[in-house]
Design a protein around this motif. Structure first.
Motif, mmCIF file in Angstrom:
data_model
loop_
_atom_site.group_PDB
_atom_site.id
_atom_site.type_symbol
_atom_site.label_atom_id
_atom_site.label_comp_id
_atom_site.label_asym_id
_atom_site.label_seq_id
_atom_site.Cartn_x
_atom_site.Cartn_y
_atom_site.Cartn_z
ATOM 1 N N LEU A 92 0.890 -1.092 0.107
ATOM 2 C CA LEU A 92 -0.040 0.065 0.016
ATOM 3 C C LEU A 92 0.818 1.152 0.095
ATOM 4 O O LEU A 92 0.297 2.323 0.091
ATOM 5 C CB LEU A 92 -1.086 -0.019 1.249
ATOM 6 C CG LEU A 92 -1.988 -1.194 1.293
ATOM 7 C CD1 LEU A 92 -2.697 -1.044 2.773
ATOM 8 C CD2 LEU A 92 -2.868 -0.996 0.215
ATOM 9 N N ALA A 93 2.145 1.172 -0.046
ATOM 10 C CA ALA A 93 3.065 2.296 -0.091
ATOM 11 C C ALA A 93 2.686 3.438 -0.878
ATOM 12 O O ALA A 93 2.673 4.526 -0.384
ATOM 13 C CB ALA A 93 4.435 1.871 -0.379
ATOM 14 N N ASP A 94 2.101 3.217 -2.038
ATOM 15 C CA ASP A 94 1.893 4.330 -3.039
ATOM 16 C C ASP A 94 0.260 4.313 -3.285
ATOM 17 O O ASP A 94 0.251 4.992 -4.267
ATOM 18 C CB ASP A 94 2.849 4.044 -4.401
ATOM 19 C CG ASP A 94 4.410 4.401 -3.967
ATOM 20 O OD1 ASP A 94 4.602 5.366 -3.281
ATOM 21 O OD2 ASP A 94 4.996 3.292 -4.358
ATOM 22 N N ALA A 95 -0.321 3.617 -2.453
ATOM 23 C CA ALA A 95 -1.903 3.574 -2.968
ATOM 24 C C ALA A 95 -2.428 4.767 -2.183
ATOM 25 O O ALA A 95 -3.439 4.487 -1.346
ATOM 26 C CB ALA A 95 -2.259 2.149 -2.574
ATOM 27 N N GLU A 96 -2.181 6.017 -2.339
ATOM 28 C CA GLU A 96 -2.938 7.047 -1.715
ATOM 29 C C GLU A 96 -4.239 7.226 -2.069
ATOM 30 O O GLU A 96 -4.778 7.951 -1.046
ATOM 31 C CB GLU A 96 -1.891 8.397 -1.937
ATOM 32 C CG GLU A 96 -0.504 8.080 -1.496
ATOM 33 C CD GLU A 96 0.589 9.382 -1.925
ATOM 34 O OE1 GLU A 96 -0.006 10.364 -2.608
ATOM 35 O OE2 GLU A 96 1.576 9.536 -1.518
ATOM 36 N N ASP A 97 -4.750 6.825 -3.214
ATOM 37 C CA ASP A 97 -5.936 6.999 -3.522
ATOM 38 C C ASP A 97 -7.147 6.147 -3.416
ATOM 39 O O ASP A 97 -8.231 6.116 -3.311
ATOM 40 C CB ASP A 97 -6.160 7.657 -5.073
ATOM 41 C CG ASP A 97 -5.224 8.553 -5.417
ATOM 42 O OD1 ASP A 97 -5.478 9.637 -4.592
ATOM 43 O OD2 ASP A 97 -4.480 8.690 -6.614
ATOM 44 N N LEU A 98 -6.488 4.838 -2.687
ATOM 45 C CA LEU A 98 -7.540 3.503 -2.589
ATOM 46 C C LEU A 98 -8.322 4.205 -1.408
ATOM 47 O O LEU A 98 -7.946 4.282 -0.323
ATOM 48 C CB LEU A 98 -6.398 2.622 -2.150
ATOM 49 C CG LEU A 98 -7.284 0.937 -2.031
ATOM 50 C CD1 LEU A 98 -7.733 0.790 -3.309
ATOM 51 C CD2 LEU A 98 -6.102 0.080 -1.691
ATOM 52 N N SER A 99 -9.516 3.751 -1.851
ATOM 53 C CA SER A 99 -10.729 3.941 -0.958
ATOM 54 C C SER A 99 -11.684 2.826 -0.363
ATOM 55 O O SER A 99 -12.115 2.766 0.557
ATOM 56 C CB SER A 99 -11.619 5.231 -1.311
ATOM 57 O OG SER A 99 -10.869 6.317 -1.692
ATOM 58 N N LEU A 100 -11.503 1.836 -1.427
ATOM 59 C CA LEU A 100 -12.520 0.720 -1.203
ATOM 60 C C LEU A 100 -11.913 -0.571 -1.882
ATOM 61 O O LEU A 100 -11.210 -0.614 -2.898
ATOM 62 C CB LEU A 100 -13.776 0.812 -1.998
ATOM 63 C CG LEU A 100 -14.826 -0.171 -1.817
ATOM 64 C CD1 LEU A 100 -15.383 -0.375 -0.657
ATOM 65 C CD2 LEU A 100 -16.047 -0.031 -3.072
ATOM 66 N N VAL A 101 -11.856 -1.640 -0.890
ATOM 67 C CA VAL A 101 -11.443 -2.991 -1.240
ATOM 68 C C VAL A 101 -12.620 -3.705 -1.724
ATOM 69 O O VAL A 101 -13.237 -4.067 -0.556
ATOM 70 C CB VAL A 101 -10.196 -3.713 -0.700
ATOM 71 C CG1 VAL A 101 -9.897 -4.905 -1.089
ATOM 72 C CG2 VAL A 101 -8.877 -2.955 -0.651
ATOM 73 N N ALA A 102 -13.009 -4.230 -2.580
ATOM 74 C CA ALA A 102 -14.094 -5.239 -2.927
ATOM 75 C C ALA A 102 -13.701 -6.640 -3.224
ATOM 76 O O ALA A 102 -13.250 -6.822 -4.163
ATOM 77 C CB ALA A 102 -15.201 -4.530 -3.929
ATOM 78 N N HIS A 103 -13.969 -7.376 -2.243
ATOM 79 C CA HIS A 103 -13.402 -8.902 -2.411
ATOM 80 C C HIS A 103 -14.495 -9.791 -2.811
ATOM 81 O O HIS A 103 -15.546 -9.946 -2.394
ATOM 82 C CB HIS A 103 -12.763 -9.334 -1.130
ATOM 83 C CG HIS A 103 -12.201 -10.741 -1.236
ATOM 84 N ND1 HIS A 103 -11.166 -10.942 -1.977
ATOM 85 C CD2 HIS A 103 -12.313 -11.922 -0.557
ATOM 86 C CE1 HIS A 103 -10.728 -12.257 -1.599
ATOM 87 N NE2 HIS A 103 -11.558 -12.852 -0.922
ATOM 88 N N VAL A 104 -14.260 -10.513 -4.146
ATOM 89 C CA VAL A 104 -15.334 -11.285 -4.595
ATOM 90 C C VAL A 104 -15.583 -12.751 -4.036
ATOM 91 O O VAL A 104 -16.214 -13.466 -4.276
ATOM 92 C CB VAL A 104 -15.215 -11.528 -6.198
ATOM 93 C CG1 VAL A 104 -15.406 -10.357 -6.887
ATOM 94 C CG2 VAL A 104 -13.842 -12.212 -6.349
ATOM 95 N N GLY A 105 -14.745 -12.905 -2.899
ATOM 96 C CA GLY A 105 -14.691 -13.971 -2.308
ATOM 97 C C GLY A 105 -15.284 -13.880 -0.886
ATOM 98 O O GLY A 105 -16.141 -12.876 -0.560
ATOM 99 N N GLY A 106 -15.320 -14.749 0.076
ATOM 100 C CA GLY A 106 -15.778 -14.698 1.359
ATOM 101 C C GLY A 106 -14.839 -13.912 2.439
ATOM 102 O O GLY A 106 -14.909 -12.706 2.729
ATOM 103 N N SER A 107 -13.969 -14.696 3.039
ATOM 104 C CA SER A 107 -13.147 -14.324 4.068
ATOM 105 C C SER A 107 -12.168 -13.113 3.518
ATOM 106 O O SER A 107 -11.597 -13.537 2.573
ATOM 107 C CB SER A 107 -12.342 -15.112 4.848
ATOM 108 O OG SER A 107 -11.251 -14.685 5.390
ATOM 109 N N VAL A 108 -12.056 -12.029 4.176
ATOM 110 C CA VAL A 108 -10.873 -11.268 3.644
ATOM 111 C C VAL A 108 -9.688 -11.246 4.453
ATOM 112 O O VAL A 108 -8.732 -10.274 4.266
ATOM 113 C CB VAL A 108 -11.524 -9.827 3.636
ATOM 114 C CG1 VAL A 108 -12.661 -9.607 2.765
ATOM 115 C CG2 VAL A 108 -11.957 -9.296 5.188
ATOM 116 N N ALA A 109 -9.441 -12.343 5.483
ATOM 117 C CA ALA A 109 -8.157 -12.335 6.073
ATOM 118 C C ALA A 109 -7.074 -12.662 5.281
ATOM 119 O O ALA A 109 -5.920 -11.983 5.705
ATOM 120 C CB ALA A 109 -8.413 -13.484 7.121
#
Length: 334
Positions: free
Chosen positions: A69-86
């Motif tokens: 995430l070092a340069d992911a300054e604009d990232l606002s949402l992670v949408a995971h198509v699976g179940g667990s996000v661990a």
């Protein structure tokens, strides 16, 4: 809005992200796809996240940790198509204020349906009776089949899948014994169910279904000693994670013909061709497919979440930090 889809090009992406869902996603902004046939490396993922607002992740996506995430300054949402996000989530992701959502609740319904199928398959001795009948025999099914009606079903862990399974079991008038140290008794209101110890679940339930998350604390939760506490003739169903059970100890119990099992998950997947589990008639084996019928609903769910995010509407499938911390921690090698 810039969107990155990390799923590699191939059959999996075609299944979980069909053309109609891709078109929906592309109407929301500029979408970049992983057009390789492999998962993005940590370095590639970090590079691709520059300027990205929404990241759509799937099975095998590298963990979105501090380095990625070092340069992911604009990232606002992670949408995971699976179940667990661990696997894809991290404390760094939440520290950055990124919202995380997944199709966990949608997938859970299908997994619960699969578990119910597995329970009935085991109790009705479906695999062996089918094999013997196909071989020209006429087996004594009257003395080899059991009912689910009015039985006691033990839950090792509850979680979303377990709650959905309780709903599916309601017509069978079962009594549920539940071991889950993270659940309050009030969570079982409305069900013929009660919280109890793990020992009680194992020793008093003719059917035991595993729903615990895999964490460092639950690795080999069912070791040789605890498997030995299962009552003679018990049916053990595992569609959660293979490493919750000491598979070698389970093989010993099965070879002694003391218990039966229906398994959808294993310590090593795919299950090795020479695994002794493949030779045991009292073990019914499935290739990690309990949630497979949900595939058509996964992208639909997360893209609907992205649409709500864009419209600044409340999300329906957000995974808050405290829930993330209790999810299965099945790490992917980087």
């Amino acid at each position: 809005m810039d969107v990155l889809v990390t799923l590699p090009d191939g059959e999996l992406r075609e299944n979980v992200l069909p053309p109609e869902q891709r078109r929906r996603l592309e109407r929301l902004g500029n979408v970049t796809y992983n057009e390789t046939s492999e998962q993005l490396t940590r370095t590639e993922l970090s590079d691709r996240l520059r300027g990205v607002d929404v990241c759509v992740t799937g099975w095998g996506t590298r963990t979105l940790d501090e380095t990625v995430l070092a340069d992911a300054e604009d990232l606002s949402l992670v949408a995971h198509v699976g179940g667990s996000v661990a696997v894809i989530g991290s404390h760094a992701l939440y520290d950055e204020g990124v919202i995380v959502c997944s199709a966990n609740e949608v997938m859970a319904k299908y997994v619960a349906e699969g578990v119910l199928t597995y329970v009935l398959t085991g109790l009705r001795d479906v695999a062996n009776l089918t094999a013997e009948t196909r071989a020209g025999e006429w087996p004594d099914g009257w003395n080899r089949t059991e009912t689910l009606f009015d039985r006691t079903v033990g839950f090792v862990g509850l979680g979303t899948v377990g709650r959905d399974l309780l709903d599916l079991l309601d017509p069978f008038d079962v009594t549920a014994l539940v071991y889950d140290p993270y659940v309050e008794e009030s969570a079982l209101d409305g069900y013929d169910a009660r919280l109890t110890s793990l020992d009680t679940v194992l020793s008093e339930s003719p059917v035991v279904s595993i729903h615990a998350s895999l964490t460092p604390e639950t690795h080999y939760l069912l070791d040789a000693e605890r498997l030995g506490r299962l009552r003679d003739g018990a049916l053990l169903v595992n569609a959660a994670r293979g490493r919750l059970v000491d598979q070698s100890a389970l093989v010993d119990e099965l070879e002694a013909e003391r218990i039966r099992a229906v398994l959808d998950v294993y310590e090593e997947e795919p299950l090795p061709a020479d695994s002794p589990l493949r030779t045991l008639e009292n073990a019914v084996l499935f290739p990690h497919v309990a949630g497979a019928p949900s595939r058509s609903r996964l992208a639909e769910t997360v893209i609907s979440e992205i649409e709500r995010f864009v419209e600044d509407e409340p999300l329906r499938h957000e995974i808050p930090r405290e829930r993330f911390e209790l999810m299965t921690d099945d790490h992917v090698e980087s």
